[in-house]
Design an enzyme around this catalytic site. Structure first.
Site, PDB file in Angstrom:
ATOM      1  N   ARG A 167      -1.495   8.902  -1.489  1.00 27.32           N
ATOM      2  CA  ARG A 167      -1.426   8.212  -0.205  1.00 27.32           C
ATOM      3  C   ARG A 167      -0.981   9.181   0.896  1.00 27.32           C
ATOM      4  O   ARG A 167      -0.286  10.155   0.633  1.00 27.32           O
ATOM      5  CB  ARG A 167      -0.448   7.034  -0.270  1.00 27.32           C
ATOM      6  CG  ARG A 167      -0.918   5.876  -1.135  1.00 27.32           C
ATOM      7  CD  ARG A 167       0.093   4.742  -1.111  1.00 27.32           C
ATOM      8  NE  ARG A 167       1.373   5.143  -1.691  1.00 27.32           N
ATOM      9  CZ  ARG A 167       2.459   5.429  -1.009  1.00 27.32           C
ATOM     10  NH1 ARG A 167       2.457   5.390   0.324  1.00 27.32           N
ATOM     11  NH2 ARG A 167       3.581   5.778  -1.618  1.00 27.32           N
TER      12      ARG A 167
ATOM     13  N   LYS B   7      -3.482  -0.386  -1.546  1.00 34.59           N
ATOM     14  CA  LYS B   7      -2.203  -0.602  -0.876  1.00 34.59           C
ATOM     15  C   LYS B   7      -2.370  -1.264   0.489  1.00 34.59           C
ATOM     16  O   LYS B   7      -1.440  -1.921   0.973  1.00 34.59           O
ATOM     17  CB  LYS B   7      -1.454   0.720  -0.737  1.00 34.59           C
ATOM     18  CG  LYS B   7      -0.939   1.270  -2.072  1.00 34.59           C
ATOM     19  CD  LYS B   7      -0.024   0.282  -2.787  1.00 34.59           C
ATOM     20  CE  LYS B   7       0.593   0.902  -4.033  1.00 34.59           C
ATOM     21  NZ  LYS B   7       1.411  -0.062  -4.816  1.00 34.59           N
TER      22      LYS B   7
ATOM     23  N   HIS C 157       6.661  -5.600  -4.884  1.00 36.89           N
ATOM     24  CA  HIS C 157       6.076  -4.402  -5.489  1.00 36.89           C
ATOM     25  C   HIS C 157       6.680  -4.276  -6.875  1.00 36.89           C
ATOM     26  O   HIS C 157       7.677  -3.592  -7.080  1.00 36.89           O
ATOM     27  CB  HIS C 157       6.402  -3.174  -4.630  1.00 36.89           C
ATOM     28  CG  HIS C 157       5.756  -1.922  -5.121  1.00 36.89           C
ATOM     29  ND1 HIS C 157       6.317  -0.680  -4.972  1.00 36.89           N
ATOM     30  CD2 HIS C 157       4.576  -1.716  -5.765  1.00 36.89           C
ATOM     31  CE1 HIS C 157       5.521   0.239  -5.487  1.00 36.89           C
ATOM     32  NE2 HIS C 157       4.458  -0.369  -5.978  1.00 36.89           N
TER      33      HIS C 157
ATOM     34  N   SER D  35       6.054   4.197  -7.373  1.00 39.45           N
ATOM     35  CA  SER D  35       5.133   4.934  -8.225  1.00 39.45           C
ATOM     36  C   SER D  35       5.875   6.000  -9.023  1.00 39.45           C
ATOM     37  O   SER D  35       6.702   6.730  -8.487  1.00 39.45           O
ATOM     38  CB  SER D  35       4.054   5.596  -7.363  1.00 39.45           C
ATOM     39  OG  SER D  35       3.198   6.382  -8.148  1.00 39.45           O
TER      40      SER D  35
ATOM     41  N   LYS E  20       6.633   1.332 -13.981  1.00 39.67           N
ATOM     42  CA  LYS E  20       6.278  -0.092 -13.935  1.00 39.67           C
ATOM     43  C   LYS E  20       5.137  -0.422 -14.882  1.00 39.67           C
ATOM     44  O   LYS E  20       5.218  -1.346 -15.682  1.00 39.67           O
ATOM     45  CB  LYS E  20       5.887  -0.512 -12.512  1.00 39.67           C
ATOM     46  CG  LYS E  20       6.983  -0.527 -11.500  1.00 39.67           C
ATOM     47  CD  LYS E  20       6.576  -1.207 -10.213  1.00 39.67           C
ATOM     48  CE  LYS E  20       5.224  -0.846  -9.710  1.00 39.67           C
ATOM     49  NZ  LYS E  20       5.054   0.602  -9.434  1.00 39.67           N
ATOM     50  N   THR E  21       4.047   0.332 -14.744  1.00 40.86           N
ATOM     51  CA  THR E  21       2.866   0.036 -15.556  1.00 40.86           C
ATOM     52  C   THR E  21       3.144   0.268 -17.030  1.00 40.86           C
ATOM     53  O   THR E  21       2.811  -0.563 -17.885  1.00 40.86           O
ATOM     54  CB  THR E  21       1.685   0.915 -15.095  1.00 40.86           C
ATOM     55  OG1 THR E  21       1.413   0.657 -13.720  1.00 40.86           O
ATOM     56  CG2 THR E  21       0.450   0.618 -15.917  1.00 40.86           C
TER      57      THR E  21
ATOM     58  N   ASP F  57       1.599  -4.275 -10.796  1.00 39.62           N
ATOM     59  CA  ASP F  57       2.058  -3.618  -9.574  1.00 39.62           C
ATOM     60  C   ASP F  57       2.414  -4.552  -8.422  1.00 39.62           C
ATOM     61  O   ASP F  57       3.341  -4.259  -7.683  1.00 39.62           O
ATOM     62  CB  ASP F  57       0.990  -2.627  -9.098  1.00 39.62           C
ATOM     63  CG  ASP F  57       1.523  -1.613  -8.104  1.00 39.62           C
ATOM     64  OD1 ASP F  57       2.581  -1.015  -8.366  1.00 39.62           O
ATOM     65  OD2 ASP F  57       0.881  -1.415  -7.070  1.00 39.62           O
TER      66      ASP F  57
ATOM     67  N   ARG G 284      -5.032   9.140 -11.998  1.00 37.99           N
ATOM     68  CA  ARG G 284      -4.995   7.680 -12.074  1.00 37.99           C
ATOM     69  C   ARG G 284      -6.166   7.103 -12.849  1.00 37.99           C
ATOM     70  O   ARG G 284      -7.253   7.688 -12.902  1.00 37.99           O
ATOM     71  CB  ARG G 284      -5.032   7.083 -10.660  1.00 37.99           C
ATOM     72  CG  ARG G 284      -3.814   7.410  -9.806  1.00 37.99           C
ATOM     73  CD  ARG G 284      -2.705   6.427 -10.053  1.00 37.99           C
ATOM     74  NE  ARG G 284      -1.523   6.712  -9.238  1.00 37.99           N
ATOM     75  CZ  ARG G 284      -0.482   5.895  -9.134  1.00 37.99           C
ATOM     76  NH1 ARG G 284      -0.498   4.749  -9.790  1.00 37.99           N
ATOM     77  NH2 ARG G 284       0.554   6.222  -8.401  1.00 37.99           N
TER      78      ARG G 284
END
Length: 527
Positions: free
Chosen positions: A56, A197, A216, A234, A238-239, A253, A318
């Site tokens: 990003r 996003k 988030h 990130s 989390k994932t 997410d 990713r």
């Protein structure tokens, strides 16, 4: 071309012969391969590269400041741009897209709960980016597609680059959101995460108007339906941690928390793949199938196997894949009221405990602070971990003032008696470069203990510097791991490093003068 204000009728501005709407996954892959947008891997995933933008670009993101947003967006954390700039770029982008030899349109939804979903359409220059939308957002059925009317439109044209002098942007890349025109402009960057996003940011602005907490976070549930939320930026896990054996995945997410429970904003997952292995993360590894997009993953020419250990292009590699690829995913992605909250942080200083049991006030302090480390590749220019405080564990995507989200979360924690924990997935035994990353197996064991209730009555030790309540024991975890100061050889260095972090916590919390005395007192206790 005299482009009108953006809405569904924008499609009328393009040659319909070269505008493809909601193509199937095989059709999109075929179109992408025809233009050499990517290559197929041995498992059928489409591997693409995104040029110099491999993460990003937050400094290139703007909101149109107008009557609707002047008093509703927190301008201390978000960049304004005027409507004239927006409309000039909109006109240019429409002209640019009309001259391309083809355009791809995705019509779908954000929000798994039909009562709170947003109808979206994304107009892409590249077939692979349209496939990205197909994998990550909610795909309509034939009946829904027939009656689909977009609430928001995204124009994504990586080949259209702004002139900062003329267009009044910061660089060639730009992400501009207009809530009045219900349109997003994305130009100059190929990174797919900007599309994802942007939709999340829109939902974070709209959902509080419905008394819904946008989050988030990832979410999963056990066999009895007890829901757990995992907040974190990130790279904090989390994932990985929400894809847990024995638990059903709601989403990885982005979620909303309504009076009915939790619902996923998306229809897919966007997982980091650097150093991905089948042994450590089988759920993610096995989800990379036909239709998956691999961003910036090196693929060997001879056998077309992806090299997940290779970060030559970026550490922020990713995989974007549909929840249909996840055997333990709940579809539609809706769960009940949460039972537990896990705040994830990747502490680059190596001084926070691997797990702490939080009081409600400490939970609110940590939520407002949003401490973690930016990891390499998640944003342009970040090559080494940097300590950062991201309000609500998602500051770049939370356009409203932090108090709006904090109030929504605080009420729900209290109403549903939710247990909260702080989990450090970062470093132990020293800071980055000296210590080592927390073992994934240890983190999974501690989270299992928290979610099962094993830690609910655990005897704790109060961290003398941070005031956090650390369980004295957790089956399968060495005491030297539970107590961070015990993992350091140099205790004096530990103390100095910890107190330096306390200073940063306190300095950051000055940004929240509206916080109650109880929440303020729940922060670090030593400096």
């Amino acid at each position: 071309m005299n482009a009108t204000v953006p809405n569904t009728s924008i499609l009328e501005l393009f040659n319909t012969k070269d505008t493809f709407i909601n193509l199937s996954v095989p059709e999109l892959i075929q179109k992408a391969l025809e233009k050499n947008e990517g290559v197929l891997t041995d498992k059928g995933a489409l591997a693409v590269t995104t040029g110099k933008y491999t993460g990003r670009s937050p400094r290139d993101k703007f909101f149109v400041k107008d009557k609707l947003t002047a008093d509703t967006i927190d301008w201390t954390r978000n960049q304004p741009i005027n409507e004239t700039v927006f409309m000039n770029l909109y006109q240019k982008m429409v002209r640019y897209l009309s001259r391309t030899d083809r355009r791809f349109v995705f019509k779908g939804f954000a929000g798994a709960d039909p009562k709170h979903r947003l109808a979206i359409q994304v107009i892409n220059e590249y077939a692979w980016q349209n496939l990205f939308c197909n994998q990550l957002f909610i795909v309509p059925n034939a009946c829904e597609l027939k009656t689909h009317q977009a609430d928001f439109t995204v124009l994504s044209a990586p080949g259209f680059k702004a002139d900062p002098v003329i267009d009044r942007t910061r660089s060639e890349a730009f992400i501009i959101i207009s809530f009045t025109h219900r349109t997003v402009l994305i130009g100059g960057t190929e990174y797919g995460g900007e599309i994802k996003k942007s939709i999340f940011t829109i939902m974070n602005f709209l959902l509080p108007q419905e008394n819904i907490m946008p989050m988030h976070c990832s979410a999963n549930q056990d066999a009895s339906g007890r829901v757990a939320l995992f907040f974190g930026l990130s790279g904090t896990g989390k994932t990985t941690l929400s894809n847990a054996p024995g638990r059903e995945l709601i989403g990885d997410d982005e979620h909303g928390w309504s009076n009915d429970g939790v619902f996923n904003v998306e229809g897919g997952c966007y997982a980091k793949t650097i150093r991905l292995s089948k042994e450590k993360e089988p759920q993610i590894y096995n989800s990379i199938q036909f239709g998956t997009i691999l961003e910036n993953v090196i693929v060997h020419y001879d056998d077309r196997k992806p090299d997940f250990d290779n970060g030559a292009l970026t550490e922020n590699t990713r995989a974007a894949y549909s929840l249909d690829n996840v055997p333990n995913a709940i579809i539609p992605s809706i769960g009940g009221q949460p039972d537990s909250i896990i705040f994830l942080t990747a502490d680059a200083f190596g001084v926070l405990p691997p797990i702490s049991i939080l009081t409600p006030e400490q939970a609110m302090y940590q939520f407002l602070s949003g401490y973690t480390s930016k990891l390499a590749g998640t944003e342009r220019g970040v090559t080494d971990p940097e300590a950062t405080f991201s309000t609500c564990f998602g500051s770049p995507f939370m356009p409203r003032p932090a108090a709006v989200y904090a109030e929504l979360l605080g009420r729900r924690i209290k109403k549903h008696n939710v247990r909260a924990y702080l989990v450090n997935t970062g470093w132990t035994g020293g800071p980055y470069g000296v210590g080592k990353r927390m073992e994934l197996g240890y983190t999974r064991r501690m989270i299992d203990a928290a979610l099962s209730g094993e830690l609910a009555e655990a005897e704790t030790i109060t961290d003398p510097i941070f005031g956090l309540h650390i369980p004295k024991t957790c089956a399968g975890i060495p005491e030297s791991v539970l107590l961070p100061w015990e993992s350091w050889n140099d205790k004096e260095s530990y103390s100095k490093q910890a107190k330096d972090l306390v200073t940063q916590f306190r300095s950051n919390f000055k940004n929240f003068p509206e916080a109650s005395d109880e929440i303020r007192a729940a922060g670090p206790i030593s400096c």
